[in-house]
Design an enzyme around this catalytic site. Sequence first.
Site, PDB file in Angstrom:
ATOM      1  CB  SER A  61      -0.923   0.023   1.221  1.00  0.00           C
ATOM      2  OG  SER A  61      -2.053  -0.744   0.964  1.00  0.00           O
ATOM      3  CE  LYS A  64      -4.037   0.884  -1.384  1.00  0.00           C
ATOM      4  NZ  LYS A  64      -4.174  -0.092  -0.328  1.00  0.00           N
ATOM      5  CE1 TYR A 190      -4.225  -1.346  -4.986  1.00  0.00           C
ATOM      6  CE2 TYR A 190      -4.660  -3.701  -4.981  1.00  0.00           C
ATOM      7  CZ  TYR A 190      -4.462  -2.517  -4.299  1.00  0.00           C
ATOM      8  OH  TYR A 190      -4.490  -2.513  -2.923  1.00  0.00           O
ATOM      9  CE1 TYR A 242      -4.042   0.901   4.379  1.00  0.00           C
ATOM     10  CE2 TYR A 242      -2.877  -0.187   6.153  1.00  0.00           C
ATOM     11  CZ  TYR A 242      -2.996   0.126   4.835  1.00  0.00           C
ATOM     12  OH  TYR A 242      -2.059  -0.335   3.965  1.00  0.00           O
ATOM     13  CB  VAL A 260      -0.047  -6.094   4.015  1.00  0.00           C
ATOM     14  CG1 VAL A 260      -1.314  -5.552   4.634  1.00  0.00           C
ATOM     15  CG2 VAL A 260      -0.178  -6.265   2.517  1.00  0.00           C
TER      16      VAL A 260
HETATM   17  N1  GLN Z   1      -1.759  -5.504  -2.011  1.00  0.00           N
HETATM   18  C1  GLN Z   1      -2.459  -5.321  -0.763  1.00  0.00           C
HETATM   19  C2  GLN Z   1      -3.947  -5.495  -0.953  1.00  0.00           C
HETATM   20  O1  GLN Z   1      -4.466  -4.995  -1.877  1.00  0.00           O
HETATM   21  C3  GLN Z   1      -2.167  -3.965  -0.219  1.00  0.00           C
HETATM   22  C4  GLN Z   1      -2.852  -3.733   1.103  1.00  0.00           C
HETATM   23  C5  GLN Z   1      -1.961  -3.129   2.120  1.00  0.00           C
HETATM   24  O2  GLN Z   1      -0.741  -3.011   1.961  1.00  0.00           O
HETATM   25  N2  GLN Z   1      -2.548  -2.756   3.217  1.00  0.00           N
HETATM   26  O3  GLN Z   1      -4.608  -6.126  -0.173  1.00  0.00           O
END
Ligand code: GLN
Length: 306
Positions: A61, A64, A190, A242, A260
């Site tokens: 993420s 992003k 993505y 988040y 993650v």
């Molecule tokens: N690739 C992960 C997903 O889409 C990214 C989520 C994350 O890093 N929190 O679930």
Amino acid sequence: MGVSLEEMVAACRPYTRQGQLPGYIPALKQGDPSRLGACLLSCDGRLSQAGDWDVSFSIQSIVKPILLLQALLDNGVDTVRSHVGVEATGKPFDAINYTDQVLDSQHLNPMVNMGAIAVCSLIRGGSYQERFRRLLDLTRLLAGEESRIQVNEDVYRSEKANGSKNRALAYLLKTYGIIRDDVEDVLDCYFHACAISTDCGGLARIGCVLANQGRRPGSGEALVPPEYARFVNAILTTCGMYDGSGDFAVRVGVPAKSGVGGGIMAVAPGRMGIGIFSPALDPKGNSLAGTRLLELLSRELDLSIF
Ligand code: GLN
């Protein structure tokens, strides 16, 4: 610093045992949960690093804010804001907003999955491969060293083969006309974006561009307009961690983005970019020992913007 970075990493390493590796992307389940590393890069170009700072991991993420920067560069603020909102969701990163009767683009946040998938469709390019290529080029430009930024094909394939939740989110976006292109094409971009890999140094370098009003640390070369860096930093402050963003603002107090894969990119405006890596996560999907380490660093260096 009264306490060295190495000592802070050592003090936080026991916390790595309290976190969990994410199970829903099988390739990430194979990581070593005891890793913890950090890299700090100041706006005038001074570097310090400690622990497992040179281990490569997928940024997940943390892409992003880079996706958002690319969308801003390609479309400007007004168009981006007409496609995605900026309000905090207070919900997990993969939440489905099932209480809404319709999906309103202003309820999408580009720092959580659904909003980020929508942002992929705002990147310019003839194909989604080309759009991803442009995103990768921007990531390399921000990090300043092409070799530091690679794509982890195992992680990409693993998530693509297991990404049913993200598929559900993308089909909802398509149902409500927020994305118009082929869902699998958008998702491929993505998933590739989430599989971009670097080390703590790469994250510190990108974070430092955001800390330095869009300029390269040291040389001062302008990479992105300062108003876009400010836009991204604002949204990182309210939503980068988040539904743990409020707790993080209290404990650490700087714009930051987690992934993650165990990375956290933190931005201390006017001062430094920080890259952290520790793959064992807390229940909200944020690096557990990494957050602890940022808390110590913030206290030691007086980093909080509040
Ligand atoms: N690739 C992960 C997903 O889409 C990214 C989520 C994350 O890093 N929190 O679930």
